[in-house]
Design an enzyme around this catalytic site. Structure first.
Site, mmCIF file in Angstrom:
data_model
loop_
_atom_site.group_PDB
_atom_site.id
_atom_site.type_symbol
_atom_site.label_atom_id
_atom_site.label_comp_id
_atom_site.label_asym_id
_atom_site.label_seq_id
_atom_site.Cartn_x
_atom_site.Cartn_y
_atom_site.Cartn_z
ATOM 1 N NE ARG A 90 -12.809 -45.159 -21.790
ATOM 2 C CZ ARG A 90 -12.637 -46.007 -22.872
ATOM 3 N NH1 ARG A 90 -12.424 -45.182 -23.898
ATOM 4 N NH2 ARG A 90 -13.174 -46.993 -23.000
ATOM 5 C CG HIS A 121 -9.725 -46.712 -18.736
ATOM 6 N ND1 HIS A 121 -10.289 -47.581 -19.921
ATOM 7 C CD2 HIS A 121 -8.503 -46.361 -19.570
ATOM 8 C CE1 HIS A 121 -9.789 -47.433 -20.931
ATOM 9 N NE2 HIS A 121 -8.792 -46.538 -20.775
ATOM 10 N NE ARG A 146 -15.086 -42.028 -22.985
ATOM 11 C CZ ARG A 146 -15.701 -43.027 -23.696
ATOM 12 N NH1 ARG A 146 -16.125 -44.043 -23.314
ATOM 13 N NH2 ARG A 146 -14.884 -43.032 -24.774
ATOM 14 C CB THR A 194 -12.144 -51.699 -22.709
ATOM 15 O OG1 THR A 194 -12.081 -50.624 -21.823
ATOM 16 C CG2 THR A 194 -10.876 -52.252 -23.541
ATOM 17 C CG HIS A 213 -19.052 -46.364 -14.718
ATOM 18 N ND1 HIS A 213 -18.839 -45.544 -15.887
ATOM 19 C CD2 HIS A 213 -18.693 -47.506 -15.049
ATOM 20 C CE1 HIS A 213 -18.438 -46.273 -16.899
ATOM 21 N NE2 HIS A 213 -18.277 -47.382 -16.419
ATOM 22 C CD GLU A 248 -8.896 -56.936 -16.256
ATOM 23 O OE1 GLU A 248 -8.128 -56.152 -15.872
ATOM 24 O OE2 GLU A 248 -9.983 -56.892 -16.373
ATOM 25 C CG HIS A 257 -15.364 -55.657 -19.871
ATOM 26 N ND1 HIS A 257 -16.522 -55.246 -20.517
ATOM 27 C CD2 HIS A 257 -14.633 -54.656 -20.170
ATOM 28 C CE1 HIS A 257 -16.677 -53.918 -20.805
ATOM 29 N NE2 HIS A 257 -15.686 -53.394 -20.884
ATOM 30 C CG ASN A 312 -13.311 -49.397 -13.406
ATOM 31 O OD1 ASN A 312 -13.738 -48.265 -13.176
ATOM 32 N ND2 ASN A 312 -12.554 -49.895 -14.288
ATOM 33 C CD GLU A 331 -9.475 -50.508 -17.808
ATOM 34 O OE1 GLU A 331 -10.002 -50.665 -16.542
ATOM 35 O OE2 GLU A 331 -9.945 -50.278 -18.576
HETATM 36 N N1 PXP Z 1 -11.266 -54.558 -16.630
HETATM 37 C C1 PXP Z 1 -11.153 -53.594 -17.754
HETATM 38 C C2 PXP Z 1 -9.781 -54.106 -18.478
HETATM 39 C C3 PXP Z 1 -11.965 -52.776 -18.089
HETATM 40 O O1 PXP Z 1 -12.002 -52.203 -19.397
HETATM 41 C C4 PXP Z 1 -13.359 -52.689 -17.296
HETATM 42 C C5 PXP Z 1 -14.032 -51.506 -17.757
HETATM 43 O O2 PXP Z 1 -13.756 -50.422 -17.465
HETATM 44 C C6 PXP Z 1 -13.329 -53.590 -16.253
HETATM 45 C C7 PXP Z 1 -12.569 -54.595 -16.111
HETATM 46 C C8 PXP Z 1 -14.651 -53.368 -15.521
HETATM 47 O O3 PXP Z 1 -15.753 -53.647 -16.302
HETATM 48 P P1 PXP Z 1 -17.126 -53.446 -15.724
HETATM 49 O O4 PXP Z 1 -17.179 -51.922 -15.632
HETATM 50 O O5 PXP Z 1 -18.222 -53.990 -16.815
HETATM 51 O O6 PXP Z 1 -17.381 -54.110 -14.525
#
Ligand code: PXP
Length: 260
Positions: free
Chosen positions: A63, A61, A67, A119, A28, A169, A209, A25, A88
């Protein structure tokens, strides 16, 4: 979409993936860009590097409040990514229309609150079956697979299967936030048994997550999970392990400008 290196039962259902897949992901990277509202770092360049380093897919994601990831990112990622794009998103009309236009390989539907930092919990699928089912039908009509982000609870998986979600998931946040080892073991056991249940009812099983370099292996060792989705820990580590080189390169320019 299916992992080629997987064990199938007689009905062709994946019982366990031999190699766990990893999707990164990159939200960030965009968070860092948005700190200055400029062009860098570009999540599209980051996605290419993640793929070259062995990621099996890229997650972002989009959003409602934009953001971090924005519409331009999603469209360019679609054109650039060679592995798999997992978009996402919340199941709102605006974002659904964008997804139907962009056509990622997978959409992961999540609950979204404006005030949350990330999330916070899984979808309550049972409570919004009708709404989600209509969205899933629209995605399937475009050959887009659907995953629903849920807490590791049987009833949520049953509801997801009932409305023909391709996969779920499992939210690993409670496990990653466990206060002590005992609690963590219990939560890991729950994730394992719910993942196995997911496979038993014929679903693809992803997980993610809050996973990091300390807590990931116990989850990665669960055979019933096909794929992990990890973001924050990897991007955070990239900032630190890349710092040495970044400072050396800047020091070289500052101390020896124009080759002096
Ligand atoms: N899966 C989902 C559905 C999420 O919302 C997130 C956070 O954006 C992640 C995985 C990844 O989480 P993390 O950034 O804490 O690894």
């Amino acid at each position: 979409m299916r992992n080629p290196a997987s064990v199938l039962n007689a009905g062709g259902i994946i019982l366990s993936a031999i190699h766990m897949r990893l999707s990164i992901n990159i939200d960030h990277i965009a968070t860092l860009r948005q700190a200055r509202r400029g062009d860098e770092p570009d999540p599209v360049s980051a996605a290419v590097l993640c793929e070259l380093a062995g990621a099996d897919g890229i997650v972002c994601h989009l959003r409602e409040d934009r953001r971090h990831i924005n519409d331009r990112d999603v469209r360019l990622l679609r054109q650039t990514i060679k592995t798999k794009l997992d978009l996402e998103m919340a199941a709102t009309e605006e974002i659904i229309s964008i997804a139907l236009d962009v056509v990622p390989e997978l959409v992961t539907l999540v609950p979204e609150k404006r005030r949350e930092l990330t999330t916070e919990g899984g979808l309550n699928v049972a409570e919004q079956k009708q709404h989600l089912s209509k969205a899933i039908e629209r995605f399937h009509a475009k050959n887009i697979s659907v995953s629903l982000f849920v807490d590791p609870v049987k009833a949520q998986l049953d509801a997801a299967a009932e409305i023909h979600s391709d996969m779920i998931e499992l939210h690993t946040g409670e496990y990653t936030n466990a206060k002590n080892e005992n609690e963590q073991k219990k939560l890991l056991h729950t994730i394992r048994s719910i993942a196995e249940y997911g496979k038993k009812i014929g679903m693809g099983v992803n997980a993610g997550h809050g996973l990091n370099y300390q807590n990931v292996e116990a989850v990665a060792a669960i055979g019933a999970i096909d794929e992990m989705s990890i973001g924050h820990a990897v991007i955070s580590r990239a900032a630190l392990v890349g710092l040495d080189r970044a400072v050396r390169e800047m020091a070289e320019l500052v101390k020896h400008p124009l080759g002096r």
